[in-house]
Design an enzyme around this catalytic site. Structure first.
Site, PDB file in Angstrom:
ATOM      1  N   GLY A  62       0.820  -1.205   0.000  1.00 42.18           N
ATOM      2  CA  GLY A  62       0.000   0.000   0.000  1.00 42.18           C
ATOM      3  C   GLY A  62       0.850   1.249   0.000  1.00 42.18           C
ATOM      4  O   GLY A  62       2.038   1.203   0.337  1.00 42.18           O
ATOM      5  N   CYS A  89       5.139  -6.329   1.653  1.00 40.71           N
ATOM      6  CA  CYS A  89       5.578  -4.929   1.660  1.00 40.71           C
ATOM      7  C   CYS A  89       4.884  -4.167   2.790  1.00 40.71           C
ATOM      8  O   CYS A  89       5.194  -4.410   3.956  1.00 40.71           O
ATOM      9  CB  CYS A  89       5.353  -4.303   0.289  1.00 40.71           C
ATOM     10  SG  CYS A  89       6.387  -2.851   0.050  1.00 40.71           S
ATOM     11  N   TYR A  90       3.931  -3.298   2.490  1.00 39.75           N
ATOM     12  CA  TYR A  90       3.224  -2.613   3.580  1.00 39.75           C
ATOM     13  C   TYR A  90       2.679  -3.642   4.568  1.00 39.75           C
ATOM     14  O   TYR A  90       2.735  -3.432   5.786  1.00 39.75           O
ATOM     15  CB  TYR A  90       2.069  -1.762   3.032  1.00 39.75           C
ATOM     16  CG  TYR A  90       1.342  -0.961   4.099  1.00 39.75           C
ATOM     17  CD1 TYR A  90       1.675   0.370   4.339  1.00 39.75           C
ATOM     18  CD2 TYR A  90       0.339  -1.547   4.879  1.00 39.75           C
ATOM     19  CE1 TYR A  90       1.020   1.105   5.328  1.00 39.75           C
ATOM     20  CE2 TYR A  90      -0.316  -0.824   5.873  1.00 39.75           C
ATOM     21  CZ  TYR A  90       0.025   0.497   6.095  1.00 39.75           C
ATOM     22  OH  TYR A  90      -0.621   1.216   7.066  1.00 39.75           O
ATOM     23  N   HIS A 176       7.271  -7.763  -4.005  1.00 38.32           N
ATOM     24  CA  HIS A 176       5.922  -8.035  -4.527  1.00 38.32           C
ATOM     25  C   HIS A 176       5.913  -9.338  -5.348  1.00 38.32           C
ATOM     26  O   HIS A 176       6.314  -9.329  -6.503  1.00 38.32           O
ATOM     27  CB  HIS A 176       5.450  -6.869  -5.405  1.00 38.32           C
ATOM     28  CG  HIS A 176       5.098  -5.668  -4.597  1.00 38.32           C
ATOM     29  ND1 HIS A 176       3.835  -5.447  -4.115  1.00 38.32           N
ATOM     30  CD2 HIS A 176       5.859  -4.650  -4.138  1.00 38.32           C
ATOM     31  CE1 HIS A 176       3.814  -4.323  -3.410  1.00 38.32           C
ATOM     32  NE2 HIS A 176       5.045  -3.812  -3.418  1.00 38.32           N
ATOM     33  N   GLU A 178       3.430 -10.833  -6.580  1.00 35.15           N
ATOM     34  CA  GLU A 178       2.304 -10.892  -7.515  1.00 35.15           C
ATOM     35  C   GLU A 178       2.631 -10.334  -8.888  1.00 35.15           C
ATOM     36  O   GLU A 178       1.887 -10.558  -9.838  1.00 35.15           O
ATOM     37  CB  GLU A 178       1.085 -10.171  -6.918  1.00 35.15           C
ATOM     38  CG  GLU A 178       1.204  -8.651  -6.744  1.00 35.15           C
ATOM     39  CD  GLU A 178       1.888  -8.204  -5.442  1.00 35.15           C
ATOM     40  OE1 GLU A 178       2.679  -8.991  -4.899  1.00 35.15           O
ATOM     41  OE2 GLU A 178       1.654  -7.066  -4.999  1.00 35.15           O
ATOM     42  N   SER A 231     -27.880  -7.308 -23.423  1.00 36.70           N
ATOM     43  CA  SER A 231     -27.430  -6.497 -24.550  1.00 36.70           C
ATOM     44  C   SER A 231     -26.949  -7.323 -25.737  1.00 36.70           C
ATOM     45  O   SER A 231     -26.760  -6.799 -26.813  1.00 36.70           O
ATOM     46  CB  SER A 231     -26.274  -5.614 -24.095  1.00 36.70           C
ATOM     47  OG  SER A 231     -25.184  -6.444 -23.735  1.00 36.70           O
ATOM     48  N   GLY A 232     -26.702  -8.626 -25.518  1.00 34.05           N
ATOM     49  CA  GLY A 232     -26.058  -9.421 -26.548  1.00 34.05           C
ATOM     50  C   GLY A 232     -24.543  -9.393 -26.391  1.00 34.05           C
ATOM     51  O   GLY A 232     -23.822 -10.038 -27.128  1.00 34.05           O
ATOM     52  N   ASP A 235     -21.096 -10.357 -21.058  1.00 31.78           N
ATOM     53  CA  ASP A 235     -21.427 -10.471 -19.639  1.00 31.78           C
ATOM     54  C   ASP A 235     -22.904 -10.789 -19.433  1.00 31.78           C
ATOM     55  O   ASP A 235     -23.250 -11.714 -18.706  1.00 31.78           O
ATOM     56  CB  ASP A 235     -21.073  -9.176 -18.905  1.00 31.78           C
ATOM     57  CG  ASP A 235     -19.649  -8.750 -19.195  1.00 31.78           C
ATOM     58  OD1 ASP A 235     -18.845  -9.635 -19.546  1.00 31.78           O
ATOM     59  OD2 ASP A 235     -19.348  -7.555 -19.083  1.00 31.78           O
ATOM     60  N   SER A 236     -23.766  -9.995 -20.080  1.00 33.06           N
ATOM     61  CA  SER A 236     -25.191 -10.219 -19.831  1.00 33.06           C
ATOM     62  C   SER A 236     -25.647 -11.545 -20.442  1.00 33.06           C
ATOM     63  O   SER A 236     -26.553 -12.186 -19.905  1.00 33.06           O
ATOM     64  CB  SER A 236     -26.036  -9.044 -20.330  1.00 33.06           C
ATOM     65  OG  SER A 236     -25.724  -8.701 -21.638  1.00 33.06           O
ATOM     66  N   LYS A 381     -12.939 -11.067 -16.230  1.00 28.59           N
ATOM     67  CA  LYS A 381     -13.495 -11.198 -17.588  1.00 28.59           C
ATOM     68  C   LYS A 381     -13.101 -12.523 -18.263  1.00 28.59           C
ATOM     69  O   LYS A 381     -13.923 -13.174 -18.893  1.00 28.59           O
ATOM     70  CB  LYS A 381     -13.014 -10.018 -18.450  1.00 28.59           C
ATOM     71  CG  LYS A 381     -13.660  -9.935 -19.813  1.00 28.59           C
ATOM     72  CD  LYS A 381     -14.998  -9.234 -19.744  1.00 28.59           C
ATOM     73  CE  LYS A 381     -15.603  -8.986 -21.095  1.00 28.59           C
ATOM     74  NZ  LYS A 381     -16.790  -8.111 -21.013  1.00 28.59           N
TER      75      LYS A 381
END
Ligand SMILES: Nc1ncnc2c1ncn2[C@@H]1O[C@H](COP(=O)(O)OP(=O)(O)OP(=O)(O)O)[C@@H](O)[C@H]1O
Ligand SMILES: O=c1[nH]c(=O)c2[nH+]cn([C@@H]3O[C@H](COP(=O)(O)O)[C@@H](O)[C@H]3O)c2[nH]1
Ligand SMILES: NC(=O)CC[C@H](N)C(=O)O
Ligand SMILES: [Mg+2]
Length: 525
Positions: A62, A89-90, A176, A178, A231-232, A235-236, A381
């Site tokens: 952070g 780290c933090y 880090h 990650e 919406s096509g 996601d939806s 996603k």
């Protein structure tokens, strides 16, 4: 109402407490790549209010210094959970701060690569980790070792590069793991989650489908009905398919044809969703209402606002008409919220400056008094795409370029009229068709045609013409926050340009947009 289990109760979960590092979400990403489920919450999370028990906790990095008066600190109950803890780290500085406040500003700041010098090769955190490169990004340092800890690794600049209290299963690292620049970082995260926390590696989209369908059924119960705006887009559609698998026709999908969809879009979505996926979909033709409301409007933000508001009105009106067979009311609203949206809203840092007010149907809930169902809110996603493929949604739909809610209205610059939309639509259709034919669709993140409100002279068939300009846009990006324009072959651009000028009435010239984001944005408005 039945108590519904959360995903974090159904899978062994590593809890990431976020202190605001720009990399925090990558911690959850990396663990999920090893099929370990991980969830991120703000560092201020009260452990007693968690409602589930993590298998282990990671304290992220952070921007603060632990000794600052306004620095965030973790709820000390985290140590009462009796599960392994890893401070990064933090997060490591926080462990040391709690245990004796021995943290101060270092003489030298350390950004970039360093070599990890492993002292304790027997430490489970360093299984299969040698003297590899690690990524540093800090200015503060530990002045002494917290009680009960030993040093397990050093680097040239950090005598406390890795520390451990193995009897209590508490670890701290200054670097880090990650980020990909830490070459063995992923291995260390896996060592922590799998070997130290003993988390099961059972997070997969196959398992998620089963548990999510079960969860939706429990949540909705045997009779309640659900509506959703579809919406096509990916996601939806994925969320709708999941709902359909769970409750069949008690899910009612609504596609609003707002008059600014792509060529044949409403028809195509209808076919794909109803015939292909068995989704109970109603298409509402509201094109006149949208285009009437847009009359005379040229300001991009005003267009978005009008479309958003009209959308809400149309949707609510149609939702009223959907009456469950037993005469009761619709109880739930489906939304395709993804994990990045959730992360953004819980982020410890404030929201970034608004460049455009991306509208979607988020405004619906307050007024509608419906309960919200968000089956994708734990997913990234790429996980949603994988889920879509497992649910039998075609590769073509799952890998579709994103399409903005305000659609072609923000791709017709200036006033939006039926005629202008028609020109932009036809040009866009030809452009995308050629991109697909050239096998480039999956290499490009997003492509579309814009109609510019500029008149220009041309000569066609010996006649002078005075018509408008189409601008083509194609970008490559991973997160849509920054983007590069796509380097088409000249011959490709030549073919598209010729086809558009020949086949679309009203177009005199075609240009290609060679501006990256920033300084431009993806859409022209
Ligand atoms: N024409 C529309 N009819 C009904 N709902 C819509 C329409 N346009 C947008 N929405 C709603 O707005 C939401 C947000 O749109 P957004 O484009 O972010 O997501 P998406 O279309 O589901 O997926 P993708 O990001 O792949 O396009 C959609 O999930 C859908 O619920
Ligand atoms: O649902 C949406 N409503 C909007 O108002 C909107 N504006 C831009 N976009 C999409 O967001 C991504 C980034 O676009 P910009 O660089 O233009 O902001 C790109 O994918 C854009 O298509 C929108 N999506
Ligand atoms: N990346 C971090 O977590 C930095 C922690 C702290 N702000 C430092 O400078 O040392
Ligand atoms: Mg969309």
């Amino acid at each position: 109402m039945v108590a519904v289990e959360q995903v974090s109760s159904m899978f062994d979960t590593i809890l990431v407490l976020d202190f605001g590092s720009q990399y925090s979400h990558l911690l959850t990403r990396r663990l999920r790549e090893y099929n370990v489920y991980a969830e991120m919450l703000p560092c201020t999370q009260k452990i007693s209010e968690l409602g589930w028990k993590p298998k282990g906790v990671i304290l992220s990095g952070g921007p603060y210094s632990v000794y600052d008066a306004d620095a965030p600190h973790v709820d000390h109950d985290v140590f009462e959970l009796g599960v392994p803890i890893l401070g990064i780290c933090y997060g490591m500085q926080e462990l040391a701060w709690i245990n004796g406040k021995q943290v101060g500003r270092g003489e030298k700041r350390e950004y970039g690569p360093a070599t990890l010098n492993v002292l304790n090769h027997a430490s489970p955190l360093f299984k299969d980790v040698d003297h590899s490169t690690v990524w540093m990004s800090h200015g503060d340092k530990l002045n002494s070792l917290p009680t009960g800890f030993e040093v397990i690794a050093t680097s040239d600049n950090s005598p406390y590069c890795g520390i451990a209290n193995e009897s209590k299963n508490i670890y701290g690292i200054q670097f880090h793991p990650e980020v990909t620049h830490s070459t063995k970082g992923k291995t260390m995260l896996k060592n922590f989650a799998v070997d130290i926390c003993k988390a099961k590696q059972n997070w997969s989209m196959e398992n998620f489908i089963d548990s999510e369908i079960k969860r939706i059924r429990e949540l909705v119960g045997p009779t309640a009905e659900v509506i959703g705006a579809v919406s096509g887009g990916v996601d939806s559609t994925v969320a709708s398919k999941l709902m359909t698998e769970a409750i069949g026709d008690r899910f009612h999908a609504i596609l609003v044809d707002n008059g600014v969809l792509r060529l044949n879009e409403a028809e195509n979505v209808k076919k794909t969703l109803i015939d292909g996926l068995g989704i109970n979909l109603t298409v509402i033709d509201a094109a006149d209402e949208f285009l009437d409301n847009l009359k005379g409007v040229t300001d991009p933000e005003k267009k978005r606002k009008i479309i958003g508001n009209t959308f809400i009105r149309v949707f609510e009106r149609e939702a009223e008409k959907i009456k469950p067979k037993d005469g009761s009311n619709v109880e739930f609203l489906l939304q395709g919220t993804l994990y990045p949206d959730v992360i953004e809203s819980i982020s410890f840092k404030g929201p970034s400056q608004t460049i455009k007010t991306h509208h979607n149907v988020g405004g619906l809930l307050d007024d509608m008094k419906l309960k919200l169902i968000e089956p994708l809110r734990e997913l990234f996603k790429d996980e949603v795409r994988h889920l879509g493929e497992l649910l039998g949604i075609s590769h073509e739909l799952v890998w579709r370029h994103p399409f903005p809610g305000p659609g072609i209205a923000i791709r017709v610059l200036g006033e939006v009229t039926r005629e202008q939309v028609e020109i932009a639509r036809k040009a866009d259709f030809i452009y995308i068709e050629e991109i697909r034919k050239a096998g480039l669709y999956d290499k490009i993140s997003q492509a579309f045609a814009c109609l510019l409100p500029v008149k220009t002279v041309g000569v066609q068939g010996d006649n002078r013409i005075y018509d408008q300009v189409i601008a083509l846009r194609a970008i490559e990006t991973t997160d849509f926050m920054t983007a590069d324009w796509f380097p088409f072959e000249h011959s490709f651009l030549k073919k598209v340009s010729t086809r558009i000028v020949n086949e679309v009435d009203g177009v005199a010239r075609v240009t290609y947009d060679i501006t990256s984001k920033p300084p431009a944005t993806v859409e022209w408005e």
